[in-house]
Write an enzyme that holds these catalytic residues in place. Structure first.
Site, PDB file in Angstrom:
ATOM      1  N   SER A  56      51.268  26.087  39.210  1.00  0.00           N
ATOM      2  CA  SER A  56      52.496  26.000  38.408  1.00  0.00           C
ATOM      3  C   SER A  56      53.030  27.386  38.097  1.00  0.00           C
ATOM      4  CB  SER A  56      52.202  25.259  37.094  1.00  0.00           C
ATOM      5  OG  SER A  56      53.308  25.326  36.214  1.00  0.00           O
ATOM      6  N   HIS A  57      54.319  27.449  37.803  1.00  0.00           N
ATOM      7  CA  HIS A  57      54.922  28.710  37.377  1.00  0.00           C
ATOM      8  C   HIS A  57      54.496  29.078  35.960  1.00  0.00           C
ATOM      9  CE1 HIS A  57      57.375  28.137  40.917  1.00  0.00           C
ATOM     10  NE2 HIS A  57      57.963  29.299  40.721  1.00  0.00           N
ATOM     11  N   SER A  58      53.953  28.107  35.247  1.00  0.00           N
ATOM     12  CA  SER A  58      53.551  28.334  33.859  1.00  0.00           C
ATOM     13  C   SER A  58      52.044  28.149  33.708  1.00  0.00           C
ATOM     14  CB  SER A  58      54.276  27.349  32.937  1.00  0.00           C
ATOM     15  OG  SER A  58      53.693  27.334  31.639  1.00  0.00           O
TER      16      SER A  58
ATOM     17  N   SER B 132      58.742  27.626  45.139  1.00  0.00           N
ATOM     18  CA  SER B 132      57.988  28.827  45.479  1.00  0.00           C
ATOM     19  C   SER B 132      56.493  28.629  45.266  1.00  0.00           C
ATOM     20  CB  SER B 132      58.481  30.028  44.659  1.00  0.00           C
ATOM     21  OG  SER B 132      58.343  29.785  43.272  1.00  0.00           O
TER      22      SER B 132
END
Length: 231
Positions: free
Chosen positions: A9-11, A70
């Site tokens: 995840s981006h987070s 991404s």
């Protein structure tokens, strides 16, 4: 030996929180978060994903899920770089629903293909999930084993109890359906069971068909009698 999961995840907080939820439903499955950048920012980090995939592989392979585009690219690059690219697979599935379904499938002993498919199926519509069940019920109506059960546990058929139910009948040769009011759910799907919204005191119907239909019903009855291990 169970299939491991990696959540990209981006987070970092999102990945860590989701991993915690999945681990509650599948305590014997390695679920590792790989979120955010090394400096705590939003994004994905190749090295972090590589490390997570390697740690998650206990010998049965790894299923990798991701949140945004991404993250998919990073995950795929990582898998391609492995000494054995076949040891892991990147799955296009909803991150939250897919992680829950995949974790429960892995806990039940499914192989990597089965765990990946569970994640994919979690993204399908309810109608698509239940259509094959309805068809099977019509074909074997005379062999249906039925029961009605009252939920006594405090939280009803929410996440953890739903996962316990699915795990209880994992590997049993039976198609299982749960009914609450006008709604019906696949007994092998955590998300479908949760969607019924059955709470403490509610009465649900359970039907099973197949060679081990009676065994499936017995296991579910026993789980309800034990209040889904609550308290």
């Amino acid at each position: 030996m169970r299939v491991g999961l990696v959540l990209v995840s981006h987070s970092a907080k999102l990945a860590e929180g989701l991993a915690e939820v999945a681990e509650q439903m599948a305590p014997n499955v390695t679920v590792l978060p790989a979120g955010g950048t090394p400096d705590g920012g939003i994004g994905t980090d190749y090295d972090s994903v590589v490390s997570a995939v390697r740690q998650a592989d206990g010998g049965a392979g790894v299923v990798v899920l991701y949140d945004l585009g991404s993250a998919q690219m990073t995950a795929e690059l990582v898998v391609e770089s492995l000494d054995d690219p076949g040891a892991a697979v990147v799955v296009d599935a909803p991150l939250v629903e897919g992680a829950v379904a995949a974790a429960v499938a892995a806990q039940g002993g499914a192989d990597r293909a089965g765990v990946a498919q569970a994640a994919i199926d979690a993204g399908r519509g309810a109608e698509q999930r239940e259509a094959p069940i309805a068809e099977a019920a019509e074909e074997t109506a005379s062999d249906v084993v039925r029961t009605e059960l009252t939920l006594r546990n405090e939280i009803g058929l929410h996440a953890r109890p739903a996962a316990l139910l699915v795990r209880a009948i994992a590997g049993v040769e039976a198609d299982v359906r749960l009914r609450f009011g006008d709604d019906e759910a696949d007994g092998h799907s955590v998300l479908a069971i949760m969607s019924l919204g059955a709470r403490q005191g509610d009465r649900i119907g359970v039907e099973a068909t197949g060679p081990q239909a009676r065994e499936a019903i017995d296991r579910i009855e026993a789980l309800v009698e034990r209040n889904f291990e609550e308290g």
